[in-house]
Design an enzyme around this catalytic site. Structure first.
Site, mmCIF file in Angstrom:
data_model
loop_
_atom_site.group_PDB
_atom_site.id
_atom_site.type_symbol
_atom_site.label_atom_id
_atom_site.label_comp_id
_atom_site.label_asym_id
_atom_site.label_seq_id
_atom_site.Cartn_x
_atom_site.Cartn_y
_atom_site.Cartn_z
ATOM 1 C CG LEU A 1 35.900 41.874 -43.122
ATOM 2 C CD1 LEU A 1 36.969 43.139 -43.713
ATOM 3 C CD2 LEU A 1 34.487 42.129 -42.982
ATOM 4 C CG ASP A 2 33.066 36.527 -47.101
ATOM 5 O OD1 ASP A 2 33.260 35.778 -46.137
ATOM 6 O OD2 ASP A 2 32.099 36.757 -47.839
ATOM 7 C CE LYS A 3 42.313 35.055 -51.664
ATOM 8 N NZ LYS A 3 42.856 33.973 -52.364
ATOM 9 C CB THR B 1 34.745 41.151 -47.822
ATOM 10 O OG1 THR B 1 33.701 40.545 -48.583
ATOM 11 C CG2 THR B 1 34.179 42.432 -47.548
ATOM 12 N NE ARG C 1 30.018 36.154 -51.263
ATOM 13 C CZ ARG C 1 30.680 35.243 -51.320
ATOM 14 N NH1 ARG C 1 31.588 35.190 -50.186
ATOM 15 N NH2 ARG C 1 30.976 34.633 -52.340
#
Length: 301
Positions: free
Chosen positions: A142-144, A146, A242
């Site tokens: 997961l993105d930082k 998110t 995104r």
């Protein structure tokens, strides 16, 4: 049930919580609330990621605070040594897998700049307490910025099985996205091929090279300023949601990289709500949820 004491704070899970009464900035607020601590001590807490504002880790000294927000501080250094996680909690663990709920602001894995304050590093420390030879393996990221449900494997074999059979084993991946503007369609599907630019920004192309990306969305709430969408993925490409929300003309709140102009919630408006899969060893159907952050909920205007 926990409740606020005289000073607006409550201790639970090794944390001290403070309710914000008036507008201000994070560091001065903490200095006022924790007047038994030195300025350097509190700055160190911020740097280490021990401070949360509502539902996300915050490290910026001048982060603006609003009345009603809750600031949580990990109680002390000893709490870290006592197996207290920063920015995550374990939803489920067995011999093969660990499922966590990750806060926004916590890296999934190490980068050149940050090696230790990651979900991966903390879970590695966690499993090694039982046996120094134990390890964890990243299955997906997961993105930082998110938050939400994320899975780790506890062996190379399980990791490989999950990654190689991801499309077969994973039955549902549902996100919620808070986006800018009112999305008029109640539901829809976005399909494109994604490529990465030299500056590591993903973008859509309709034909030719690139990885196929398919995103389904359904509107849950909306007003004239924002829409809350439930998003399901057929594919799991880098920054897929995104990019596709930006393509839709409704970038995710807080996502400057992909065209957002606002950041009313102080974080990226993306959360992994549901992960459902067949267990890689037992074959049992598993389902895990992480509640939608309260800051995502839309007030009618």
């Amino acid at each position: 049930m926990s409740h606020f004491g005289k000073n607006g704070n409550v201790e639970r899970n090794h944390a001290v919580k403070f309710e914000v009464k008036e507008h201000g900035e994070l560091l001065p607020f903490l200095l006022q609330q924790m007047n038994n601590r030195s300025r350097n001590s509190i700055k160190s807490m911020l740097t280490r990621g021990q401070v949360k504002v509502d539902d996300h880790i915050e490290t910026k000294h001048n982060y603006p605070l609003l009345p009603g927000q809750i600031v949580s501080v990990l109680k002390n250094k000893a709490a870290i040594q006592e197996n207290t996680f920063i920015g995550l909690n374990i939803l489920y663990e067995d011999e093969a897998i660990i499922i966590i709920n990750k806060d926004a602001g916590l890296l999934s894995m190490a980068t050149e700049k940050e090696k230790r304050r990651t979900a991966y590093h903390q879970l590695m420390d966690h499993v090694k307490r039982e046996n120094p030879r134990n390890r964890v393996f990243i299955v997906h990221r997961l993105d930082k910025e998110t938050s939400g449900v994320m899975m780790f494997a506890k062996s190379e074999k399980v990791k490989r099985k999950l990654q190689e059979s991801w499309k077969i084993l994973v039955k549902e991946r549902t996100y919620v996205a808070l986006v800018e503007g009112k999305v008029n369609q109640t539901e829809g599907t976005i399909k494109s091929r994604l490529k990465e630019s030299k500056t590591h920004k993903m973008y859509s192309i309709q034909d030719g090279e690139g990885q196929l990306a398919i995103t389904h969305y359904r509107r849950i709430q909306a007003n004239s300023l924002f829409s809350l969408l439930e998003v399901k993925l057929d594919t799991g490409r880098k920054n897929q949601i995104r990019v596709h929300m930006s393509d839709l003309g409704h970038p995710i709140v807080g996502d400057k990289k992909y065209g957002a102009k606002s950041n009313d919630i102080g974080r990226l408006g993306l959360h992994a709500k549901v992960l459902s899969f067949l267990h890689p060893v037992t074959g049992q159907l598993m389902l895990f949820r992480a509640d939608v952050p309260k800051s995502f909920l839309i007030k009618s205007k």
